[in-house]
Each structure stands twice: as structure tokens, then as C-alpha cells.
Design an enzyme around this catalytic site. Structure first.
Site, PDB file in Angstrom:
ATOM      1  N   SER A  65       0.945  -0.985  -0.062  1.00 56.91           N
ATOM      2  CA  SER A  65       0.061   0.135  -0.020  1.00 56.91           C
ATOM      3  C   SER A  65       0.834   1.030  -0.018  1.00 56.91           C
ATOM      4  O   SER A  65       2.042   1.215   0.200  1.00 56.91           O
ATOM      5  CB  SER A  65      -1.006  -0.069   1.372  1.00 56.91           C
ATOM      6  N   GLU A  71       1.457   5.401   1.093  1.00 61.94           N
ATOM      7  CA  GLU A  71       0.902   6.554   2.099  1.00 61.94           C
ATOM      8  C   GLU A  71       1.104   7.854   1.327  1.00 61.94           C
ATOM      9  O   GLU A  71       2.278   8.109   0.717  1.00 61.94           O
ATOM     10  CB  GLU A  71       1.798   6.539   3.226  1.00 61.94           C
ATOM     11  N   THR A 123      -2.279  11.060   5.276  1.00 61.12           N
ATOM     12  CA  THR A 123      -1.877  11.619   6.835  1.00 61.12           C
ATOM     13  C   THR A 123      -2.617  12.698   7.024  1.00 61.12           C
ATOM     14  O   THR A 123      -3.227  13.279   6.271  1.00 61.12           O
ATOM     15  CB  THR A 123      -0.310  12.095   6.749  1.00 61.12           C
ATOM     16  N   TYR A 124      -2.583  12.931   8.280  1.00 57.26           N
ATOM     17  CA  TYR A 124      -3.430  14.078   8.921  1.00 57.26           C
ATOM     18  C   TYR A 124      -2.517  14.646   9.927  1.00 57.26           C
ATOM     19  O   TYR A 124      -1.887  14.313  10.641  1.00 57.26           O
ATOM     20  CB  TYR A 124      -4.512  13.241   9.519  1.00 57.26           C
ATOM     21  N   HIS A 133      -5.649   8.804   7.682  1.00 56.94           N
ATOM     22  CA  HIS A 133      -5.171   8.619   8.937  1.00 56.94           C
ATOM     23  C   HIS A 133      -6.002   9.648   9.782  1.00 56.94           C
ATOM     24  O   HIS A 133      -6.252  10.888   9.430  1.00 56.94           O
ATOM     25  CB  HIS A 133      -3.473   9.331   8.996  1.00 56.94           C
ATOM     26  N   ASP A 145       1.355  14.239  17.046  1.00 57.99           N
ATOM     27  CA  ASP A 145       2.265  15.065  17.702  1.00 57.99           C
ATOM     28  C   ASP A 145       1.693  16.589  17.856  1.00 57.99           C
ATOM     29  O   ASP A 145       1.513  16.800  16.842  1.00 57.99           O
ATOM     30  CB  ASP A 145       3.701  15.070  17.319  1.00 57.99           C
ATOM     31  N   TYR A 201       6.437   0.501  16.498  1.00 53.81           N
ATOM     32  CA  TYR A 201       7.937   0.917  16.513  1.00 53.81           C
ATOM     33  C   TYR A 201       8.814  -0.023  16.649  1.00 53.81           C
ATOM     34  O   TYR A 201       9.234  -0.343  17.901  1.00 53.81           O
ATOM     35  CB  TYR A 201       8.141   1.971  17.595  1.00 53.81           C
ATOM     36  N   HIS A 256       9.252   3.925  20.032  1.00 50.94           N
ATOM     37  CA  HIS A 256       8.813   5.331  19.948  1.00 50.94           C
ATOM     38  C   HIS A 256       9.748   6.081  20.973  1.00 50.94           C
ATOM     39  O   HIS A 256      10.180   5.859  21.914  1.00 50.94           O
ATOM     40  CB  HIS A 256       7.409   5.550  20.512  1.00 50.94           C
ATOM     41  N   LYS A 314      -3.229  -1.960  21.892  1.00 47.31           N
ATOM     42  CA  LYS A 314      -3.915  -1.226  20.891  1.00 47.31           C
ATOM     43  C   LYS A 314      -4.528  -2.536  20.044  1.00 47.31           C
ATOM     44  O   LYS A 314      -5.566  -2.497  19.419  1.00 47.31           O
ATOM     45  CB  LYS A 314      -3.033  -0.605  20.075  1.00 47.31           C
ATOM     46  N   GLN A 344       6.942   2.164  12.029  1.00 51.75           N
ATOM     47  CA  GLN A 344       7.757   3.483  11.482  1.00 51.75           C
ATOM     48  C   GLN A 344       8.637   2.904  10.488  1.00 51.75           C
ATOM     49  O   GLN A 344       9.185   1.540  10.740  1.00 51.75           O
ATOM     50  CB  GLN A 344       8.428   4.002  12.981  1.00 51.75           C
ATOM     51  N   PHE A 366      13.822  13.356   8.923  1.00 54.01           N
ATOM     52  CA  PHE A 366      12.741  12.356   9.506  1.00 54.01           C
ATOM     53  C   PHE A 366      13.176  11.507  10.390  1.00 54.01           C
ATOM     54  O   PHE A 366      12.553  11.305  11.403  1.00 54.01           O
ATOM     55  CB  PHE A 366      12.095  11.661   8.232  1.00 54.01           C
ATOM     56  N   HIS A 423       3.773  -1.205   3.683  1.00 51.96           N
ATOM     57  CA  HIS A 423       3.213  -0.059   3.425  1.00 51.96           C
ATOM     58  C   HIS A 423       4.564   1.044   3.044  1.00 51.96           C
ATOM     59  O   HIS A 423       5.208   1.352   3.647  1.00 51.96           O
ATOM     60  CB  HIS A 423       2.582   0.322   4.732  1.00 51.96           C
ATOM     61  N   LYS A 431       5.671  10.548  -4.420  1.00 49.34           N
ATOM     62  CA  LYS A 431       6.559  10.396  -5.624  1.00 49.34           C
ATOM     63  C   LYS A 431       6.145   9.044  -6.462  1.00 49.34           C
ATOM     64  O   LYS A 431       5.709   8.031  -5.563  1.00 49.34           O
ATOM     65  CB  LYS A 431       8.030  10.275  -5.593  1.00 49.34           C
TER      66      LYS A 431
HETATM   67  P1  FAD Z   1       0.834   5.932  21.010  1.00 47.75           P
HETATM   68  O1  FAD Z   1       0.458   4.638  20.736  1.00 47.75           O
HETATM   69  O2  FAD Z   1      -0.483   6.780  21.784  1.00 47.75           O
HETATM   70  O3  FAD Z   1       2.054   6.199  21.785  1.00 47.75           O
HETATM   71  C1  FAD Z   1       2.663   7.270  21.850  1.00 47.75           C
HETATM   72  C2  FAD Z   1       3.766   7.306  23.062  1.00 47.75           C
HETATM   73  O4  FAD Z   1       3.077   7.304  24.357  1.00 47.75           O
HETATM   74  C3  FAD Z   1       4.551   6.103  23.012  1.00 47.75           C
HETATM   75  O5  FAD Z   1       6.087   6.337  23.455  1.00 47.75           O
HETATM   76  C4  FAD Z   1       3.949   5.092  23.969  1.00 47.75           C
HETATM   77  O6  FAD Z   1       4.927   4.011  24.568  1.00 47.75           O
HETATM   78  C5  FAD Z   1       3.535   6.062  24.846  1.00 47.75           C
HETATM   79  N1  FAD Z   1       2.256   5.540  25.662  1.00 47.75           N
HETATM   80  C6  FAD Z   1       1.372   5.067  25.466  1.00 47.75           C
HETATM   81  N2  FAD Z   1       0.420   4.917  26.453  1.00 47.75           N
HETATM   82  C7  FAD Z   1       0.977   5.722  27.387  1.00 47.75           C
HETATM   83  C8  FAD Z   1       0.198   5.818  28.846  1.00 47.75           C
HETATM   84  N3  FAD Z   1      -0.649   5.236  29.585  1.00 47.75           N
HETATM   85  N4  FAD Z   1       1.318   6.613  29.730  1.00 47.75           N
HETATM   86  C9  FAD Z   1       2.752   6.884  29.112  1.00 47.75           C
HETATM   87  N5  FAD Z   1       3.036   6.816  28.151  1.00 47.75           N
HETATM   88  C10 FAD Z   1       2.170   5.909  27.120  1.00 47.75           C
HETATM   89  N6  FAD Z   1       1.391  11.714  12.793  1.00 47.75           N
HETATM   90  C11 FAD Z   1       0.599  12.610  12.604  1.00 47.75           C
HETATM   91  O7  FAD Z   1       0.490  13.657  12.968  1.00 47.75           O
HETATM   92  N7  FAD Z   1      -0.164  12.593  11.358  1.00 47.75           N
HETATM   93  C12 FAD Z   1      -0.284  11.269  10.577  1.00 47.75           C
HETATM   94  O8  FAD Z   1      -0.972  11.106   9.837  1.00 47.75           O
HETATM   95  C13 FAD Z   1       0.978  10.040  11.345  1.00 47.75           C
HETATM   96  N8  FAD Z   1       0.829   9.156  10.383  1.00 47.75           N
HETATM   97  C14 FAD Z   1       1.675   7.953  11.052  1.00 47.75           C
HETATM   98  C15 FAD Z   1       1.714   6.683  10.188  1.00 47.75           C
HETATM   99  C16 FAD Z   1       2.259   5.604  10.913  1.00 47.75           C
HETATM  100  C17 FAD Z   1       2.409   4.486  10.175  1.00 47.75           C
HETATM  101  C18 FAD Z   1       3.357   5.844  11.847  1.00 47.75           C
HETATM  102  C19 FAD Z   1       4.266   4.844  12.437  1.00 47.75           C
HETATM  103  C20 FAD Z   1       3.534   7.222  12.441  1.00 47.75           C
HETATM  104  C21 FAD Z   1       2.551   8.160  12.081  1.00 47.75           C
HETATM  105  N9  FAD Z   1       2.602   9.484  12.582  1.00 47.75           N
HETATM  106  C22 FAD Z   1       1.468  10.361  12.297  1.00 47.75           C
HETATM  107  C23 FAD Z   1       3.428   9.841  13.729  1.00 47.75           C
HETATM  108  C24 FAD Z   1       2.797   9.613  15.266  1.00 47.75           C
HETATM  109  O9  FAD Z   1       1.577  10.386  15.436  1.00 47.75           O
HETATM  110  C25 FAD Z   1       3.693   9.759  16.060  1.00 47.75           C
HETATM  111  O10 FAD Z   1       4.740   8.814  16.142  1.00 47.75           O
HETATM  112  C26 FAD Z   1       3.274  10.072  17.412  1.00 47.75           C
HETATM  113  O11 FAD Z   1       4.266  10.357  18.335  1.00 47.75           O
HETATM  114  C27 FAD Z   1       2.726   8.833  18.296  1.00 47.75           C
HETATM  115  O12 FAD Z   1       1.454   8.381  17.760  1.00 47.75           O
HETATM  116  P2  FAD Z   1       0.974   6.737  18.077  1.00 47.75           P
HETATM  117  O13 FAD Z   1      -0.072   6.560  17.454  1.00 47.75           O
HETATM  118  O14 FAD Z   1       2.279   5.846  17.990  1.00 47.75           O
HETATM  119  O15 FAD Z   1       0.862   7.139  19.658  1.00 47.75           O
END
Ligand code: FAD
Length: 283
Positions: free
Chosen positions: A7, A9, A40-41, A69, A101, A137, A141, A157, A168, A211, A261, A267
Site C-alpha cells: 500500500s 501513504e 496523513t493527517y 489517518h 504530535d 515502532y 517510539h 492497541k 515506523q 525524518f 506500506h 512520488k
Molecule cells: P501512541 O500509541 O499513543 O504512543 C505514543 C507514546 O506514548 C509512545 O511512546 C507510547 O509508548 C506512550 N504511551 C502510550 N500509552 C501511555 C500511557 N498510558 N502513559 C505513558 N505513555 C504512554 N502523525 C501525525 O500527526 N499524522 C499522521 O498522519 C501520522 N501517520 C503515521 C503513520 C504511521 C504508520 C506511523 C508509524 C506514524 C505516524 N504518525 C503520524 C506519527 C505518530 O503520530 C507519532 O509517532 C506519535 O508521536 C505517536 O503516535 P502513536 O499513535 O504511536 O501514539
């Protein structure tokens, strides 16, 4: 050997011209018959209208699945519910659910602070309508308190209703294989709930380093050093990058990766070249 699904992105373009170019990129990549395209979002709603525009345009253009996303940090449940209903009305059945983020300066984390909360909320609000992919990750992460707690988070999850996770990007196949093994040991059936490998083609040295630094992905020293040696010789970077990523994908395929993915960077060429060379196009 079964070939993995693949797929692509996309990220939403900033200009009208970029939007048009993205539609033609879609047309070219769609000829390869990918499983779906994701868009992405920007967390905190920063690309909400641009993401919606391209999602709607792609849905109208072809019959390949589009997976928007969605991030939760900084958003209210009502805003997320509205978006879920809208996506359902557009015929969308797949989402990538993320925490995101917060843009710098924004401090309100909102009602759903973690992706786990978003997965639970989507299941509560929309039942099983959507197939949900979450982020994984292999190299941890960057904000995780420990590797173990990051694996716990991914397991949670899956248990809350994620159908699959997308990693990632990484260039060390062992990190992917190790995470897959850890998930299996924790009772996740990675055939039913796959760990999809996120693949970043290498075409530009400085962007890649940026990145990688921001998301905590490791660029192996032999790659980093050679990219530096190539300076601004973009042809040499592209050829070397192709070889590195091709070998990574070959290894993953030989280890039974279920799907890949591609972070397409909007590109055609680097993605198409890899997919064709790997023989992934279904006849
Ligand atoms: P989470 O799964 O919530 O984890 C975030 C962090 O919090 C991790 O370090 C985890 O270990 C920690 N954590 C989880 N639960 C707890 C808790 N209860 N207490 C303390 N710590 C905790 N970003 C965007 O803004 N837009 C996008 O479209 C986007 N697309 C992405 C697509 C992919 C395939 C990937 C891998 C990343 C993408 N990202 C995107 C980046 C992502 O949003 C960031 O990496 C973000 O920092 C973490 O998102 P997550 O969904 O992994 O968060």
C-alpha cells in the site's frame, strides 16, 4: 512463496498545483494495484481540510480503498465522531488511528491523549465498521519510557480492536523480526493481526536524516556514511538508496512479511521501481 500485499501513504499537498500533481501520482501508482492508499493527517486538526479534500478526491477517482489517518491528541471526541461519521458516509472502511504530535505551541492534549483511547473510541462510536491500523515502532517510539512499555502499548492497541499495525520506517530487518516475535510471545496472532512493514525509499539524504532524527528511526552507519560521501550527487543517492531498500524488502519477504506500506513521499518513481523489481505487482 506468497507475495506480500503493498500500500502507499500520501500526505496532503499544500497548493492547488500540488493537489493536481498528487492526483496524477495516484493514477500512476494505482496501475500497480495496491491494496489501498492512506492519507496523513496533521495532529490538532492542522491539515483537516486538506486531508479531507484529497481523501474525497481520491474516493471519487477510483475504486481502490482510501484509508485516512486520524489523530486524537488535541481534538475533542465530538470532532472525532463527526469525522468518523463523515468518512463512513463517503464509503471509507479503513483508518490509520494515531495519537499524533501536537503542533509546537499547542498544549491542550484533548479528551483522548493516546492512540489506545482513539482505538477504543472508534470501536465505541462506529462498532466494527472500520478496519483499524495503528502505529508500531520496531526501534521504540522516542517518548516511550521503555521498550517493554512500548510493546505493552502496541499489544493493548491490538487488544482494544486494532486489526493491524504499520511500523515506523526502519533499515534493520532484525528490529522488525524481533518486534514480531515479541508480539507473538505476548499472544498476538500476527497472521490474523499483522505487523505491516513501513518502507521508506531513499531518494534524498538530508530529508531522510531529518525524518529519522525526528521519529527516532535508526539509519545504519554504513548507509549514513555513504549518503554523506555522495554529497549532492542525487543519481548516486538514488541508486544506492534503491539497493539498500531493495535488499531490506527482499529479506522481509523471505521472512514472510505479510504486507508493506510504502511512505511514498507523493512520488511515483522510487516506489514503482521497488514494487516492480520485487515482483509484487499482481498479474
Ligand atoms: P501512541 O500509541 O499513543 O504512543 C505514543 C507514546 O506514548 C509512545 O511512546 C507510547 O509508548 C506512550 N504511551 C502510550 N500509552 C501511555 C500511557 N498510558 N502513559 C505513558 N505513555 C504512554 N502523525 C501525525 O500527526 N499524522 C499522521 O498522519 C501520522 N501517520 C503515521 C503513520 C504511521 C504508520 C506511523 C508509524 C506514524 C505516524 N504518525 C503520524 C506519527 C505518530 O503520530 C507519532 O509517532 C506519535 O508521536 C505517536 O503516535 P502513536 O499513535 O504511536 O501514539
Amino acid at each position: 512463496m506468497t507475495k506480500p500485499a503493498f500500500s502507499f501513504e500520501f500526505f496532503p499537498a499544500k497548493t492547488e498545483q500540488g493537489h493536481e500533481k498528487l492526483l496524477s501520482t495516484y493514477d500512476e501508482l494505482n496501475k500497480l494495484s495496491p491494496a489501498y492508499f492512506s492519507v496523513t493527517y496533521g495532529a490538532g486538526g492542522s491539515t483537516r481540510s486538506r486531508t479531507l479534500d484529497i481523501v474525497q478526491a481520491l474516493c471519487a477517482r477510483g475504486d481502490t480503498d482510501i484509508a485516512p489517518h486520524m489523530s486524537c491528541i488535541g481534538d475533542d471526541k465530538s470532532e472525532i465522531a463527526e469525522l468518523l461519521d463523515l468518512y463512513k458516509s463517503l464509503g471509507i472502511s479503513r483508518l490509520v488511528a494515531l495519537r499524533g504530535d501536537l503542533p509546537s505551541g499547542q498544549v491542550d492534549i484533548g479528551e483522548l491523549p493516546f492512540a489506545l483511547d482513539l482505538v477504543k473510541f472508534i470501536r465505541e462510536h462506529s462498532g466494527d465498521h472500520f478496519r483499524i491500523e495503528v502505529a508500531a515502532y520496531p526501534e521504540m517510539h522516542p517518548q516511550a519510557r521503555s521498550f517493554e512499555l512500548d510493546v505493552d502499548n502496541l499489544v493493548n492497541k491490538y487488544k482494544a480492536g486494532a486489526n493491524a499495525s504499520i511500523t515506523q520506517f526502519f533499515y534493520n530487518a532484525d528490529s522488525y523480526l524481533y518486534l514480531r516475535e515479541r508480539l507473538e510471545k505476548r499472544g498476538i496472532d500476527t497472521v490474523a493481526q499483522p505487523l505491516v512493514a513501513g518502507i521508506m525509499p531513499i531518494t534524498n539524504s538530508s530529508n531522510l536524516m531529518r525524518f529519522a532524527d525526528s521519529c527516532g528511526a535508526d539509519i545504519p552507519r554504513y548507509v549514513r556514511k555513504q549518503l554523506a560521501d555522495f554529497g549532492d550527487d542525487s543519481k548516486a543517492i538514488r541508486e544506492f538508496g534503491f539497493e539498500v531498500v531493495y535488499r531490506l524488502c527482499e529479506r522481509l519477504i523471505s521472512e514472510g512479511v505479510p504486507a508493506m506500506h510504502f511512505y511514498s513521499m507523493n512520488k511515483v518513481e522510487p516506489n514503482k521501481r521497488l514494487i516492480e523489481a520485487l515482483g509484487l505487482v499482481h498479474q
